[in-house]
Design a protein around this motif. Structure first.
Motif, PDB file in Angstrom:
ATOM      1  N   LEU A 195     -37.230  -0.726  20.317  1.00 34.77           N
ATOM      2  CA  LEU A 195     -37.710  -1.075  21.660  1.00 34.77           C
ATOM      3  C   LEU A 195     -37.376   0.077  22.607  1.00 34.77           C
ATOM      4  O   LEU A 195     -36.391   0.791  22.402  1.00 34.77           O
ATOM      5  CB  LEU A 195     -37.060  -2.358  22.175  1.00 34.77           C
ATOM      6  N   LYS A 210     -36.814   0.237  28.724  1.00 34.31           N
ATOM      7  CA  LYS A 210     -37.254  -0.849  29.600  1.00 34.31           C
ATOM      8  C   LYS A 210     -37.385  -2.163  28.817  1.00 34.31           C
ATOM      9  O   LYS A 210     -36.993  -3.227  29.287  1.00 34.31           O
ATOM     10  CB  LYS A 210     -38.580  -0.429  30.240  1.00 34.31           C
ATOM     11  N   GLU A 211     -37.931  -2.065  27.595  1.00 33.74           N
ATOM     12  CA  GLU A 211     -38.116  -3.284  26.790  1.00 33.74           C
ATOM     13  C   GLU A 211     -36.772  -3.909  26.424  1.00 33.74           C
ATOM     14  O   GLU A 211     -36.619  -5.132  26.445  1.00 33.74           O
ATOM     15  CB  GLU A 211     -38.909  -2.945  25.513  1.00 33.74           C
ATOM     16  N   ASP A 247     -35.504  -5.617  29.614  1.00 36.02           N
ATOM     17  CA  ASP A 247     -36.285  -6.839  29.874  1.00 36.02           C
ATOM     18  C   ASP A 247     -35.878  -7.947  28.918  1.00 36.02           C
ATOM     19  O   ASP A 247     -35.691  -9.097  29.310  1.00 36.02           O
ATOM     20  CB  ASP A 247     -37.787  -6.555  29.686  1.00 36.02           C
ATOM     21  N   PHE A 248     -35.693  -7.558  27.643  1.00 41.10           N
ATOM     22  CA  PHE A 248     -35.357  -8.536  26.624  1.00 41.10           C
ATOM     23  C   PHE A 248     -34.032  -9.234  26.943  1.00 41.10           C
ATOM     24  O   PHE A 248     -33.936 -10.463  26.930  1.00 41.10           O
ATOM     25  CB  PHE A 248     -35.285  -7.838  25.257  1.00 41.10           C
ATOM     26  N   ASP A 271     -39.591   4.817  28.847  1.00 44.48           N
ATOM     27  CA  ASP A 271     -40.524   4.545  27.745  1.00 44.48           C
ATOM     28  C   ASP A 271     -40.052   5.126  26.417  1.00 44.48           C
ATOM     29  O   ASP A 271     -40.770   5.092  25.429  1.00 44.48           O
ATOM     30  CB  ASP A 271     -41.911   5.113  28.090  1.00 44.48           C
TER      31      ASP A 271
END
Ligand SMILES: Nc1ncnc2c1ncn2[C@@H]1O[C@H](COP(=O)(O)OP(=O)(O)OP(=O)(O)O)[C@@H](O)[C@H]1O
Length: 314
Positions: A93, A96-97, A100-101, A129
């Motif tokens: 990931l 950012k992912e 967020d997770f 990213d």
């Protein structure tokens, strides 16, 4: 009431064959920056896993924010942040992912607690990213800290957050911890690096599952019971070998470019040791009395507790 309490906690592995934590009791006050200092295998991770409700103790009781670590694990998990020793984010990931997770897991969002992570997150935001697995060690550490903070925990557990991280990133990291402490978060951090002990308000020295001492860094240093000397020559190795055979020398160990020694008896003095070393052919000798550091205290306490185990510097 203390924020974290360990009360006679014992933990074995391998059906009792490995004693990882031996009857440990200590308390951490609200808002404290508390360090658990000890070498590999000392029992730091086991204690953190017990406090973060991931591991059951064999004996004793532990609580965080007044909640029992066994019975009240749900309440504890919602209120703490945990950064394990091994990088535990999703490598595939992006930055950012991952954030967020972890925010979603706690029913929160990056925006909701942005103020808390802002200073740290802004340093890794340019790499939003990038997959976590492709970050540098220092950046991974910052992302892991953001993920541990994203749900605004009251207590933060950081297991060896600076191991394997470069010196500059280590310094930055400790500055971040100080800032978080100012926001009222109670922080427990473990480290094998003795130089980091002085950055904590209070520390527990741990070795072989046993707590050797709990105090402020200054308190621990001031308890060093005898004078400590640093001695040098143009051949440190030969000097160490000779000092170890010297009847008046109680303990001696290499420390950077010198040897730290304590003397056996009050009557023995450094002049006598110096004379003896000169008589044995050692040249360019210099010696002085020095203030003990945390590492000196650790070595002394460890040798008293377990004379057979030699300190391995990381
Ligand atoms: N799952 C396990 N099974 C068997 N022994 C274990 C297990 N986990 C830890 N140990 C042993 O328990 C002792 C304490 O380990 P622990 O990981 O708590 O120490 P640590 O201070 O965190 O050290 P490290 O930094 O090496 O993880 C060590 O002797 C270790 O080998």
């Amino acid at each position: 009431m203390s924020t974290v309490v360990l009360d006679h906690i014992t933990k074995h592995y391998d059906q009792g064959k490995v004693l990882a934590v031996n009857d440990v009791s200590l308390q951490v006050g609200a808002g404290e920056l508390f360090g658990l200092i000890g070498p590999d295998g000392a029992g730091k991770t086991s204690l953190f896993r017990i406090l973060t409700t991931l591991l059951l103790p064999d004996k004793g009781q532990a609580s965080v924010l007044g909640y029992d670590c066994v019975k009240d694990y749900r309440q504890i998990r919602n209120r703490i942040g945990y950064m394990p020793g091994k990088f535990s984010l999703y490598q595939d990931l992006t930055v950012k992912e991952n954030l967020d997770f972890f925010a979603t897991l706690f029913g929160s969002s990056i925006n909701e607690n942005y103020a808390l992570i802002k200073d740290i997150y802004e340093q890794i935001k340019p790499f939003n990213d990038r997959r976590a697995g492709k970050l540098s060690g220092g950046m991974k550490q910052k992302l892991a800290l953001c993920c541990a903070l994203i749900h605004k925990p009251e207590v933060l557990f950081l297991d060896e957050p600076t191991t394997g991280v470069d010196v500059v990133s280590r310094k930055e990291f400790w500055q971040m911890l100080k800032n978080l402490k100012q926001q009222g978060i109670t922080i427990l951090v473990s480290t094998p690096y003795m130089d980091e002990a002085v950055l904590c308000e209070k520390i527990a020295l741990i070795q072989g599952g046993n707590i050797l001492s709990v105090d402020t860094p200054d308190g621990i240093r001031s308890k060093f019971p005898v004078p400590l000397y640093a001695i040098r020559s143009d051949n440190i190795y030969q000097l160490l070998t000779a000092l170890r055979k010297e009847p008046g020398v109680d303990s001696s160990y290499a420390f950077g470019e010198s040897i730290h020694i304590t003397l056996n008896e009050q009557q023995t003095n450094m002049a006598a040791i110096q004379q003896s070393m000169v008589a044995k052919g050692h040249t360019q000798l210099s010696m002085e009395q020095i203030q003990p550091g945390i590492e000196d205290s650790f070595i002394r306490l460890m040798n008293q507790a377990q004379p057979a185990i030699a300190w391995q510097r990381k």
